[in-house]
Each structure stands twice: as structure tokens, then as C-alpha cells.
Design an enzyme around this catalytic site. Structure first.
Site, PDB file in Angstrom:
ATOM      1  N   HIS A 221      45.843  25.221  63.108  1.00 48.77           N
ATOM      2  CA  HIS A 221      44.567  25.205  62.387  1.00 48.77           C
ATOM      3  C   HIS A 221      44.759  25.030  60.881  1.00 48.77           C
ATOM      4  O   HIS A 221      43.779  24.879  60.154  1.00 48.77           O
ATOM      5  CB  HIS A 221      43.764  26.484  62.686  1.00 48.77           C
ATOM      6  CG  HIS A 221      44.326  27.725  62.077  1.00 48.77           C
ATOM      7  ND1 HIS A 221      45.088  28.628  62.797  1.00 48.77           N
ATOM      8  CD2 HIS A 221      44.234  28.229  60.824  1.00 48.77           C
ATOM      9  CE1 HIS A 221      45.414  29.639  62.009  1.00 48.77           C
ATOM     10  NE2 HIS A 221      44.922  29.415  60.805  1.00 48.77           N
ATOM     11  N   ASP A 249      47.589  26.692  69.110  1.00 48.87           N
ATOM     12  CA  ASP A 249      47.545  26.833  67.657  1.00 48.87           C
ATOM     13  C   ASP A 249      48.936  26.657  67.084  1.00 48.87           C
ATOM     14  O   ASP A 249      49.554  27.593  66.588  1.00 48.87           O
ATOM     15  CB  ASP A 249      46.963  28.191  67.254  1.00 48.87           C
ATOM     16  CG  ASP A 249      46.541  28.216  65.779  1.00 48.87           C
ATOM     17  OD1 ASP A 249      46.644  27.168  65.119  1.00 48.87           O
ATOM     18  OD2 ASP A 249      46.122  29.286  65.307  1.00 48.87           O
ATOM     19  N   GLY A 328      45.526  33.165  54.284  1.00 48.56           N
ATOM     20  CA  GLY A 328      46.693  32.546  53.672  1.00 48.56           C
ATOM     21  C   GLY A 328      47.986  32.850  54.391  1.00 48.56           C
ATOM     22  O   GLY A 328      48.998  32.186  54.194  1.00 48.56           O
ATOM     23  N   SER A 330      48.321  32.548  57.585  1.00 46.40           N
ATOM     24  CA  SER A 330      48.387  31.679  58.755  1.00 46.40           C
ATOM     25  C   SER A 330      49.642  30.814  58.759  1.00 46.40           C
ATOM     26  O   SER A 330      50.045  30.257  57.729  1.00 46.40           O
ATOM     27  CB  SER A 330      47.169  30.752  58.794  1.00 46.40           C
ATOM     28  OG  SER A 330      46.085  31.373  59.421  1.00 46.40           O
ATOM     29  N   SER A 345      48.636  33.098  64.011  1.00 48.32           N
ATOM     30  CA  SER A 345      47.437  32.349  64.366  1.00 48.32           C
ATOM     31  C   SER A 345      46.210  32.953  63.699  1.00 48.32           C
ATOM     32  O   SER A 345      45.493  32.278  62.966  1.00 48.32           O
ATOM     33  CB  SER A 345      47.257  32.327  65.889  1.00 48.32           C
ATOM     34  OG  SER A 345      46.030  31.732  66.238  1.00 48.32           O
TER      35      SER A 345
END
Length: 504
Positions: A221, A249, A328, A330, A345
Site C-alpha cells: 500500500h 500487502d 510512516g 508502514s 502492514s
């Protein structure tokens, strides 16, 4: 990715991409040196300079003395000093001289005099003149410097004409300059798990793990296939080579030649945690994650194969943990000991009030894109250094089933070269480290054995420096805090220095 029929509960959680902000507003420190130190200084000199072990020792002895000789001659010859250097294949220091009288002084100091037409001061003046004309260099002129061994100033550029124009602009003696054609220099950077990167110039995420195929894995993502990225320093980094979200993801960013994959994860405490493999942790195992917003956070694995509902976007097969994360983070790395687990994720809650997070398991990402994880195991071994800076050693350097391991003064022999191939074993000389008889008792011998896949041959080197056998949940221990030749045993992990190990 598999779909769960057992844990298909929809969980509403926020994906952890930081909202768009100006990329230049964030600064993250550059990654530090490789903690694995795959070769000693002596081994590296042998490898890179083509020297024998004896030649390395001789060279280092001469080099240590050379600094003193060089300093004395520089002061004594003053403006007539013409540089000092080691010539290829020569062990003695060479010193440039501009007259016969100075040659005698150099010989008396134990160095070899080399007659040259220019002093170092004259060469430096030429180089200084080029520095003053630096604004005339243009992008095709790459470097300029004093080469004392050649008694000249070297100007390197993409072509001779560019270098010659620069020399003329500097109004220097062309006879004192040598032109060289070279490739353009570039800055080089390391890829490290947990560090920031920027997508499309305005979205911040975190690096997952480096891969040997060039680049790193991260969350899908964070960006779509083809999206460009900048590194932690806002330097052009690479492009998303593949991305999948929702459903999955995960993503792979293929980086350019300025970036080198490293087997590290940023611990946000001034250091890096080594990555040795990707053995999957069990439910209840401790786990830590690294990300650009909240740094290094830890928890436990709570559930696997979780289906998560991100406001209508379903992702299947994630792992849930009690480690917190925020926007941030991720894409950042999850790791247990030195075993990579997955990439961030999303999550619910935050690091102020608590919460839980989800990660995309790593091994699936590697399989989907045909990638291999960058690990400290690499292709070579490293020493396991512990109490009193001694190394885990195979006695007499002879591998045999049942031979008890010990600590010994560190050396560069195969008897101290241990590899972590990623299957949980620790190997040397074709055999495995082993707990005798698969015992779970304190005092059981740590030995060498034929590799069998037995749980007694599974070890994890934790970020805290504990070398643990998961079956017994005990640490590799130097018996009675002994010295050279002391045998190893397993013992309850007490945090003592006789149970601490590092790769080196």
C-alpha cells in the site's frame, strides 16, 4: 496468498503510511558500518592486496614506522620535501628528493630516495590553483589531486578535452599535470531495514528487508508498480518493481546502483541488528519492529493468518502482534532475534496508548517475486566471539561427531568459521553445533555433530547477544567463566558476559 476460513474476522485498522509532507522536511541518519565484520583486517588485506599472511605482518610493521619517518623528513627537508609513499611490491618507504644532498638524509632515515623535479609544495600550489578555478570545471571534470609517487597533479575527466580546458582555465603549468579519463564518481548508500524512504516525492514509508536481487521489500500500500522512490537522504533510490494491495500487502522496490543491500535493521539506538535468515517465529514469540516514525518497538506474536479489513480493503494472511506502530512505519521490518519475519502492514491504536499491528509475512514476498534475502550468513563464515574476546572453536581443527566445543584465542582458521544458513543451524567444517543427546538440562555439553535437523541443533543469536537453543530455552555458556580451552555447556540464560556472543 492463502485465504483464511478460521480467522476471517474483519478488523478495522489504519494503514500506516504517513500523510503527504514535503520530502525534504525529514532527515534520518545515514546507516552505520556493517556490524557483522565478515573479514578481519588481516584477511581483508590478504584478499584485496593479494598478500600472504607474512607479507601483511611485514607491511603493517613498515607502515607503522613510516609515519614517524615521514613526519621527521617532512620537518627536516621543509620546502624541499617531495612526498612519501610505498611503491607497489616494496616494503620500504620511498621519499621524493630534489637534490643529492637530500637523498643522503633520506637514506640515513631508513627510506629510499627517489629523484623528482618538483617538491610537494610546488605540486600543492598547482592543485590549489585548480581549486580556485573549480567553478570552471563543469560536470565532465571529475577529480583533481596531487600524485606524489608520479610527482604530478592528476586531473580526471570524462574526456581529455574537458580536462585540458580546465587546466588551461586554472592557468597552471600543463607540464605538471597528467590527464586521466575516468567514470563519473557517485555517492553510495546502504539499504537498511526500518529506514525511511519517500514514494512519488510526497509519501513516507519504511524499508522492510534488503534483497540480493537489488533493492528491498516493503508494504504494497506504500506505492504502486512503477512509483519512483527517494532514500532517507532524498537521493534518487529506485522504482517499485512489483506491488500488491489489497488482497495482499507486499511490494518490491528495485534500487539503482547507488544503493547497496545490507543485512541490517535499524535499531534506532545508534546501531543495527543483523539479519541471518527468515525462520518463521511461533505464536507467543517475542518480536520487534523498526520504522521511521516510532523507531524500535517490541511485543509478541498474537495470531497468524489474520484477515484484516482496512475500511473495505481486505488483506488476508497477515500476522498480528502486540508491537505498536504509527503513520510512516508502514513497510518496516519485523524481526525475532536475527530472523526476519515480515513487513508492517497496518495496525490499531498507537504507541502512546497501546495497540496492535499486522505484518505481511516475509517468506511469501520472497517466493512471489523470486527474491533472496540479504543475510549475514552470505556465503562465508564468521567467528562467534564471547567471554574474554575468545571464539567458539573446534578443538585441534578436526571435525568429529560428538567433539565438545570450547573457547580459544580467536584466529582465522576454519575451526572458528561459523555460518548461519537460515535453517536455524549454526555450522562449521560441514557439521552442526548441537546440544548433546538433545538434553534440556543445565550443564549439557555443546558439541559438534552430524547435521540431522534435530531440535538440538537449532540456535538463535538474539539481538541481546544470547545464543539460545529454543528446545531447551537455554543459552550457550562458557563453563565456570573459564579461559582458553574452556568447554561450552548450555545453561539458564542469566545475562552474564560468559553467555554473550557476537559475530566478527
Amino acid at each position: 496468498m492463502r485465504f483464511s476460513m478460521l480467522t476471517g474476522v474483519a478488523v478495522l485498522a489504519a494503514a500506516l503510511v504517513l500523510p503527504p509532507v514535503p520530502a525534504q522536511a525529514v532527515t534520518v541518519p545515514e546507516p552505520g558500518p556493517d556490524p557483522s565484520r565478515a573479514a578481519t583486517a588481516e584477511q581483508a588485506l590478504q584478499r584485496d592486496l593479494g598478500l600472504t599472511a607474512t607479507e601483511v605482518r611485514v607491511r603493517q610493521a613498515h607502515e607503522a614506522a613510516a609515519s614517524v619517518v615521514e613526519r621527521r623528513l617532512r620537518a627536516g627537508l621543509a620546502d624541499r620535501f617531495a612526498g612519501a609513499w610505498f611503491a607497489p611490491g616494496e616494503a620500504r618507504l620511498a621519499v621524493g628528493v630534489v637534490n643529492d644532498a637530500d637523498a643522503a638524509v633520506v637514506r640515513a632515515a631508513g627510506a629510499v630516495p627517489v629523484p623528482v623535479p618538483r617538491s610537494e609544495r610546488q605540486l600543492t600550489a598547482t592543485k590549489d590553483a585548480l581549486d580556485r578555478a573549480a567553478h570552471r570545471a563543469g560536470k565532465d571534470v571529475h577529480t583533481w589531486y596531487v600524485d606524489v609517487a608520479a610527482n604530478t597533479v592528476v586531473v580526471s575527466a570524462a574526456g581529455r578535452s574537458a580536462a585540458e580546458r580546465f587546466v588551461k582555465a586554472g592557468a597552471v603549468d600543463a607540464g605538471a599535470v597528467r590527464v586521466a579519463v575516468s567514470e563519473a564518481p557517485r555517492t553510495l548508500y546502504d539499504i537498511r531495514g526500518g529506514d525511511q524512504y519517500v514514494i512519488n516525492g510526497n509519501t513516507l514509508c519504511s524499508v522492510g528487508f534488503s534483497v540480493n536481487n537489488g533493492g528491498f521489500v516493503t508494504a504494497g500500500h506504500c506505492g504502486g508498480t512503477g512509483s519512483p522512490t527517494l532514500g532517507y537522504n532524498n537521493v534518487s533510490q529506485g522504482t517499485f518493481a512489483g506491488s500488491s494491495f489489497p488482497g495482499n500487502d507486499y511490494a518490491w522496490v528495485r534500487t539503482n546502483g547507488n544503493w547497496t543491500p545490507r543485512p541490517w535493521v535499524n535499531n534506532y539506538g545508534g546501531g543495527s541488528v543483523p539479519v541471518a535468515g527468515s525462520q518463521e517465529a511461533v505464536v507467543g514469540a517475542s518480536i520487534c519492529r523498526s520504522g521511521r516514525t516510532t523507531g524500535w518497538r517490541c511485543g509478541v506474536v498474537q495470531a497468524k493468518n489474520v484477515t484484516v479489513n482496512y475500511s473495505g480493503s481486505l488483506v488476508h494472511g497477515l500476522t498480528q502482534t502486540s508491537a505498536c506502530a504509527e503513520g510512516g512505519d508502514s513497510g518496516g521490518a519485523y524481526i525475532t532475534g536475527d530472523q526476519a519475519q515480515g513487513v508492517t502492514s497496518g495496525g490499531a491504536g498507537n504507541c502512546s496508548n497501546g495497540g496492535h499491528t499486522f505484518y505481511q509475512p516475509l517468506n511469501e514476498i520472497l517466493s512471489v517475486y523470486g527474491l533472496t534475502l540479504t543475510t549475514t550468513g552470505g556465503g562465508g563464515g564468521s567467528r562467534l566471539i564471547g567471554w574474554q574476546d575468545r571464539c567458539i572453536d573446534i578443538p585441534d581443527g578436526i571435525p568429529a561427531d560428538g567433539k565438545r566445543l570450547r573457547v580459544w584465542d580467536c584466529n582465522t582458521t576454519p575451526a572458528q568459521s561459523w555460518t548461519f544458513p537460515g535453517d536455524g543451524t549454526v555450522r562449521a567444517m560441514g557439521m552442526c553445533m548441537d546440544v548433546a543427546w538433545g538434553s534440556t538440562a543445565n550443564g549439557a555439553a555443546i558439541q559438534l555433530a552430524n547435521c540431522s535437523g534435530n531440535p538440538a541443533q537449532q540456535f538463535v543469536l538474539s539481538a541481546a547477544g544470547d545464543l539460545v537453543n529454543p528446545q531447551s530455552n537455554k543459552c550457550v555458556d562458557v563453563t565456570s567463566w573459564g579461559g582458553n580451552g574452556t568447554e561450552l555447556q548450555q545453561w539458564d540464560c542469566l545475562g552474564g558476559a560468559n553467555q554473550k556472543w557476537r559475530r566478527g
